[in-house]
Design a protein around this motif. Structure first.
Motif, PDB file in Angstrom:
ATOM      1  N   LYS A 160       0.841  -1.200   0.000  1.00  9.36           N
ATOM      2  CA  LYS A 160       0.000   0.000   0.000  1.00  9.36           C
ATOM      3  C   LYS A 160       0.867   1.236   0.000  1.00  9.36           C
ATOM      4  O   LYS A 160       0.604   2.204  -0.715  1.00  9.36           O
ATOM      5  CB  LYS A 160      -0.924   0.003   1.218  1.00  9.36           C
ATOM      6  N   ALA A 161       1.939   1.197   0.801  1.00  7.88           N
ATOM      7  CA  ALA A 161       2.827   2.354   0.873  1.00  7.88           C
ATOM      8  C   ALA A 161       3.502   2.612  -0.476  1.00  7.88           C
ATOM      9  O   ALA A 161       3.898   3.734  -0.774  1.00  7.88           O
ATOM     10  CB  ALA A 161       3.873   2.129   1.963  1.00  7.88           C
ATOM     11  N   ALA A 162       3.603   1.569  -1.294  1.00  8.50           N
ATOM     12  CA  ALA A 162       4.221   1.750  -2.607  1.00  8.50           C
ATOM     13  C   ALA A 162       3.166   1.966  -3.691  1.00  8.50           C
ATOM     14  O   ALA A 162       3.426   1.782  -4.879  1.00  8.50           O
ATOM     15  CB  ALA A 162       5.072   0.526  -2.937  1.00  8.50           C
ATOM     16  N   GLY A 163       1.975   2.357  -3.277  1.00  7.03           N
ATOM     17  CA  GLY A 163       0.927   2.648  -4.251  1.00  7.03           C
ATOM     18  C   GLY A 163       0.258   1.400  -4.799  1.00  7.03           C
ATOM     19  O   GLY A 163      -0.417   1.443  -5.816  1.00  7.03           O
ATOM     20  N   LEU A 164       0.475   0.283  -4.137  1.00 14.97           N
ATOM     21  CA  LEU A 164      -0.147  -0.946  -4.626  1.00 14.97           C
ATOM     22  C   LEU A 164      -1.183  -1.494  -3.643  1.00 14.97           C
ATOM     23  O   LEU A 164      -1.115  -2.624  -3.190  1.00 14.97           O
ATOM     24  CB  LEU A 164       0.909  -2.008  -4.935  1.00 14.97           C
ATOM     25  N   ALA A 165      -2.130  -0.629  -3.317  1.00 17.16           N
ATOM     26  CA  ALA A 165      -3.322  -1.128  -2.634  1.00 17.16           C
ATOM     27  C   ALA A 165      -4.140  -1.848  -3.697  1.00 17.16           C
ATOM     28  O   ALA A 165      -3.718  -1.935  -4.855  1.00 17.16           O
ATOM     29  CB  ALA A 165      -4.098   0.027  -2.039  1.00 17.16           C
ATOM     30  N   SER A 166      -5.300  -2.316  -3.313  1.00 18.46           N
ATOM     31  CA  SER A 166      -6.123  -3.066  -4.261  1.00 18.46           C
ATOM     32  C   SER A 166      -6.237  -2.373  -5.619  1.00 18.46           C
ATOM     33  O   SER A 166      -6.075  -2.981  -6.668  1.00 18.46           O
ATOM     34  CB  SER A 166      -7.510  -3.266  -3.650  1.00 18.46           C
ATOM     35  N   LYS A 167      -6.483  -1.080  -5.584  1.00 19.96           N
ATOM     36  CA  LYS A 167      -6.696  -0.368  -6.849  1.00 19.96           C
ATOM     37  C   LYS A 167      -5.433  -0.382  -7.707  1.00 19.96           C
ATOM     38  O   LYS A 167      -5.492  -0.562  -8.927  1.00 19.96           O
ATOM     39  CB  LYS A 167      -7.135   1.065  -6.564  1.00 19.96           C
ATOM     40  N   GLY A 168      -4.278  -0.179  -7.061  1.00 18.76           N
ATOM     41  CA  GLY A 168      -3.010  -0.205  -7.781  1.00 18.76           C
ATOM     42  C   GLY A 168      -2.768  -1.555  -8.433  1.00 18.76           C
ATOM     43  O   GLY A 168      -2.342  -1.647  -9.590  1.00 18.76           O
ATOM     44  N   ILE A 169      -3.068  -2.588  -7.682  1.00 24.63           N
ATOM     45  CA  ILE A 169      -2.877  -3.932  -8.239  1.00 24.63           C
ATOM     46  C   ILE A 169      -3.808  -4.143  -9.426  1.00 24.63           C
ATOM     47  O   ILE A 169      -3.413  -4.658 -10.462  1.00 24.63           O
ATOM     48  CB  ILE A 169      -3.126  -5.013  -7.159  1.00 24.63           C
ATOM     49  N   SER A 170      -5.035  -3.669  -9.290  1.00 24.37           N
ATOM     50  CA  SER A 170      -5.975  -3.886 -10.383  1.00 24.37           C
ATOM     51  C   SER A 170      -5.516  -3.157 -11.650  1.00 24.37           C
ATOM     52  O   SER A 170      -5.722  -3.637 -12.755  1.00 24.37           O
ATOM     53  CB  SER A 170      -7.399  -3.502  -9.974  1.00 24.37           C
ATOM     54  N   LYS A 171      -4.861  -2.031 -11.475  1.00 25.76           N
ATOM     55  CA  LYS A 171      -4.345  -1.337 -12.660  1.00 25.76           C
ATOM     56  C   LYS A 171      -3.261  -2.165 -13.344  1.00 25.76           C
ATOM     57  O   LYS A 171      -3.212  -2.262 -14.568  1.00 25.76           O
ATOM     58  CB  LYS A 171      -3.778   0.034 -12.276  1.00 25.76           C
ATOM     59  N   LEU A 172      -2.388  -2.768 -12.541  1.00 29.97           N
ATOM     60  CA  LEU A 172      -1.341  -3.615 -13.121  1.00 29.97           C
ATOM     61  C   LEU A 172      -1.951  -4.798 -13.870  1.00 29.97           C
ATOM     62  O   LEU A 172      -1.547  -5.125 -14.981  1.00 29.97           O
ATOM     63  CB  LEU A 172      -0.400  -4.143 -12.029  1.00 29.97           C
ATOM     64  N   VAL A 173      -2.935  -5.414 -13.237  1.00 28.96           N
ATOM     65  CA  VAL A 173      -3.561  -6.564 -13.882  1.00 28.96           C
ATOM     66  C   VAL A 173      -4.194  -6.136 -15.199  1.00 28.96           C
ATOM     67  O   VAL A 173      -4.090  -6.826 -16.215  1.00 28.96           O
ATOM     68  CB  VAL A 173      -4.626  -7.203 -12.963  1.00 28.96           C
ATOM     69  N   TYR A 174      -4.803  -4.975 -15.158  1.00 29.61           N
ATOM     70  CA  TYR A 174      -5.452  -4.489 -16.372  1.00 29.61           C
ATOM     71  C   TYR A 174      -4.423  -4.280 -17.489  1.00 29.61           C
ATOM     72  O   TYR A 174      -4.627  -4.705 -18.630  1.00 29.61           O
ATOM     73  CB  TYR A 174      -6.195  -3.185 -16.077  1.00 29.61           C
ATOM     74  N   THR A 175      -3.316  -3.633 -17.148  1.00 28.14           N
ATOM     75  CA  THR A 175      -2.245  -3.439 -18.119  1.00 28.14           C
ATOM     76  C   THR A 175      -1.789  -4.783 -18.690  1.00 28.14           C
ATOM     77  O   THR A 175      -1.625  -4.948 -19.898  1.00 28.14           O
ATOM     78  CB  THR A 175      -1.021  -2.772 -17.438  1.00 28.14           C
ATOM     79  N   LEU A 176      -1.618  -5.725 -17.796  1.00 26.28           N
ATOM     80  CA  LEU A 176      -1.136  -7.040 -18.211  1.00 26.28           C
ATOM     81  C   LEU A 176      -2.128  -7.720 -19.148  1.00 26.28           C
ATOM     82  O   LEU A 176      -1.752  -8.262 -20.180  1.00 26.28           O
ATOM     83  CB  LEU A 176      -0.892  -7.913 -16.969  1.00 26.28           C
ATOM     84  N   LEU A 177      -3.408  -7.657 -18.791  1.00 26.13           N
ATOM     85  CA  LEU A 177      -4.406  -8.308 -19.625  1.00 26.13           C
ATOM     86  C   LEU A 177      -4.425  -7.701 -21.027  1.00 26.13           C
ATOM     87  O   LEU A 177      -4.606  -8.394 -22.018  1.00 26.13           O
ATOM     88  CB  LEU A 177      -5.786  -8.210 -18.973  1.00 26.13           C
ATOM     89  N   LYS A 178      -4.249  -6.389 -21.106  1.00 30.65           N
ATOM     90  CA  LYS A 178      -4.192  -5.724 -22.419  1.00 30.65           C
ATOM     91  C   LYS A 178      -3.023  -6.269 -23.228  1.00 30.65           C
ATOM     92  O   LYS A 178      -3.157  -6.613 -24.389  1.00 30.65           O
ATOM     93  CB  LYS A 178      -4.010  -4.211 -22.233  1.00 30.65           C
TER      94      LYS A 178
END
Ligand code: ADP
Ligand code: MG
Length: 700
Positions: A160-178
């Motif tokens: 979370k402190a590194a900007g990877l709370a749930s929302k941050g993770i979901s953005k990464l997953v989204y990028t990956l899926l694309k």
């Protein structure tokens, strides 16, 4: 193609070296593939907002919306926090942050409508959420978050402190899926997808992370569970087939004299159909030249010992020795006595070896084992010891399997130059789904029928306050010449306390049933073996009317004249154990009773257990209920024991899917064992790629 998924997570846009280290350490995500299968643990329905006035519990994650009407830094230094008030038409609540205060304070604006998500706390008469997720509520949301269901991923403080709370993770997953579009290989053959109406893998992965609606989400879940169970079954069934092919076993080619003589002249009753069937199943195994590994399940009193004895005689007739291992000395001794009696008129040499066998006797037994004089050896885990060597061991029976570990079983494999056949017997039936998943490597036989003439045991629940009633019931049964068990729970950590319960109970029973009219035995774990045996013996012979004990009498003890089982503090026993204990009565022709005593304060689980027992006499039904009541917590133990780990599927709820995949896999292996057919290529490729992946993870 799969190479893409092996890419290190560092190279995903938005990750980079330092976040990559965190993802590895905190979540075990090393590659694109790892992230792709890092599924949300739940979803938030973003079209459904709770109004603030209706926030009423602190268990659930909620989604609400409103305006920030106050924003204030409170305190100083390390204890400083940021407090805000969120207001909608219905009321207001508090939001609190302890970290990232300055950044958050600057980001939050008045007169902007926010969507706020988190778990409320109730404190000082008010609901508040600490570290909520806050987003500007817009009508034109970007497509990353367009769907109704927003995925929620578990995260950690460091992430979370590194900007990877749930929302941050979901953005990464989204990028990956694309990026992964068109590059996610299908693992199941087309005909399986079609026959079972399964979503393609790529679509399933997209929908499990970003479902557009509930139906697609459910389809995705189903597809991923299917895949998981399919490959689990494939592993088990494939390796079982391979093991069978490669592990040579002794050939018992004939049914000979001892078996026949016993069957026709010594057997005092007809075998039940289930017993006959199981003997046939075993017979078919041991003549093939492959080693048998079979689990025999049968309810308490279903007559497993007799089946085992017939098999051991089969071994003898083919020139082999056999042994039978029981978990306690009492049981081994009892088996020995029973079997010796059965075989009284026959020329079969049976011996007993336990921890308390005299040294000189031990030496003699070992000698006779080695020169082949002993046909059947019965004992405790003393049999496993390295210096117990056989001339020609061919058949091993392990009674009450759950007490022995897999390793102990494996030790018996080494007692001859070719592993002997192994029959594992358990009286705690394993739920069918468990047997299919966790014991997929054993063949399974079931005795699902009790010998005729048994009357079902009547089970009742009584509160401690009704003890007088119970006492007078005991009195009546004793007057009829029957015997009674009274059992107290024994839990290791509180052995002293338990013993006190037991002694108190013993005293009050002694007062109610005084000498010389009544005789009472007492047995508990802290007594010397000889004293225990003495008391057990008095009870067996009918000299004592009442046996007060801890659970040492749990397994297998056979006193047909005992008709009443009273279980004290029944709520403290597990279902399997209650059923085992109840099985100590109902062994003769008389009507038997089981009385479950509890205090009047029962938990939900305690109450369910008791009512299951009162309702059912069927070990299988009880074990299924047990599994449902115990839930995933206890199953974890099984998972940690390395048997299996399920990520998506649920052993209780997905029973039909477990069956379905088991059958599909069996069909595939039946007509394409090496997966050479072109139709099955996806399976083969997937297995190959997974092998690579596993090797890879070992290196890194
Ligand atoms: P468990 O399956 O619990 O080990 P046992 O093998 O101890 O059961 O058998 C329970 C009792 O039933 C024993 O006294 C045994 O002799 C008796 N028994 C076993 N098979 C039969 C049968 N076919 N008919 C009648 N009695 C049987
Ligand atoms: Mg038994």
């Amino acid at each position: 193609m799969e190479l893409f998924l092996d890419t290190k997570i560092e190279y995903l846009k938005g990750v980079g070296p330092s976040r990559a280290v965190l993802l590895q350490r905190e979540l075990g995500i090393f590659t694109f593939r790892d992230l792709l299968v890092y599924y949300p643990f739940r979803y938030v329905d973003r079209t459904h907002f709770v109004s603030i006035r209706n926030v009423c519990d602190t268990n659930n994650y909620i989604v609400t919306k409103g305006y920030i009407t106050r924003l204030e830094l409170i305190g100083t230094g390390r204890t400083q926090r940021l407090a805000a008030t969120l207001t909608d038409e219905t009321g207001s609540m508090e939001l609190v942050w302890f970290q990232g205060l300055k950044w958050i304070k600057d980001a939050l604006k008045p007169n902007v409508e926010y969507m706020v998500m988190g778990k409320p706390n109730f404190f000082n008469g008010k609901y508040s959420i600490s570290h909520p997720e806050v987003e500007v509520l817009r009508n034109n949301v970007d497509d990353a978050i367009k769907q109704t269901f927003m995925p929620v991923y578990s995260s950690t403080e460091k992430l979370k402190a590194a900007g990877l709370a749930s929302k941050g993770i979901s953005k990464l997953v989204y990028t990956l899926l694309k990026e992964a579009e068109g590059r996610i290989a299908e693992t199941l053959p087309i005909y399986i997808l079609q026959n079972n109406r399964l979503m393609k893998r790529e679509d399933a992965l997209l929908s499990i992370h970003f479902p557009e609606n509930n139906e697609l989400l459910q389809q995705a879940i189903y597809r991923l569970k299917f895949e998981e169970l399919f490959f689990l079954q494939l592993d088990y069934q494939y390796s079982k087939k391979k093991r069978k092919e490669s592990t040579q076993g002794f050939v018992f080619s004939k049914i000979g004299e001892s078996f026949n003589t016993f069957y026709t002249t010594c057997l005092p009753f007809e075998l039940t159909n289930a017993q006959k069937r199981v003997v046939r199943e075993i017979r078919n195994d041991v003549k093939t030249g492959m080693q048998m590994n079979r689990l025999l399940q049968g309810d308490v009193g279903s007559g497993k010992t007799l089946v085992a004895l017939l098999c051991m005689l089969m071994a003898k007739d083919n020139g082999f020795q056999a042994c039978m291992m029981a978990p306690t000395e009492i049981l081994a001794t009892q088996h020995f006595a029973g079997i010796t009696k059965f075989l009284a008129s026959m020329d079969v040499k049976v011996a007993l070896l336990t921890g308390s066998t005299k040294l000189s006797d031990k030496r003699k037994i070992k000698e006779q084992l080695l020169n082949g004089d002993i046909d059947i050896l019965i004992g405790t885990h003393a049999l496993i010891e390295d210096d117990v060597k056989f001339a020609n061991l061919g058949f091993v029976v392990i009674d009450e399997q759950h007490r022995f570990g897999v390793e102990q079983r494996a030790k018996m494999w080494t007692k001859n130059h070719i592993p002997p056949h192994i029959l594992v017997m358990t009286a705690t039936p394993i739920p069918r789904t468990l047997a299919m998943t966790f014991y997929g490597d054993l063949d399974c036989s079931v005795i699902d029928e009790l010998p005729p003439g048994r009357k079902p045991i009547k089970t009742v629940h009584q509160y401690d306050t009704d003890r007088l009633k119970v006492f007078s019931f005991m009195e009546k049964q004793i007057a009829l010449g029957r015997q009674v068990y009274v059992v107290y729970p024994l839990i290791k950590e509180s052995e002293k306390l338990d013993l006190k319960d037991l002694m108190d109970g013993y005293e009050s029973i002694s007062r109610r049933f005084p000498l010389p009219q009544y005789q009472i035995s007492i047995v508990h774990g802290q007594m010397k073996a000889a004293d225990k045996d003495y008391e057990m013996d008095r009870f067996k012979q009918g000299i004592t009317n009442i046996m007060v004990s801890t659970t040492v009498i749990e397994v297998g003890v056979d006193v047909p004249n005992a008709t009443v089982m009273i279980i004290e503090n029944a709520e403290r026993f597990g279902l399997a154990q209650l059923h085992q204990l109840r099985g100590r009565v109902g062994r003769g022709g008389e009507q038997s009773y089981c009385i479950l005593m509890t205090s009047d304060k029962l938990t939900y689980v305690g109450r369910e257990r008791i009512s299951t027992m009162v309702r059912s006499n069927d070990g299988f039904e009880i074990s299924e209920a047990d599994l449902k009541l115990r839930g995933p917590g206890d199953l974890q133990g099984l998972q940690q024991s390395g048997v299996v780990h399920l990520k998506m599927a649920d052993i209780v709820k997905d029973e039909s899917l477990i069956r379905l995949t088991r059958d599909i896999v069996a069909d595939i292996l039946h007509d394409d064992q090496e997966l050479k057919k072109i139709d099955n290529a996806p399976i083969r490729l997937y297995l190959q790629s997974r092998k690579k992946e596993q090797n890879w993870s070992k290196i890194s």
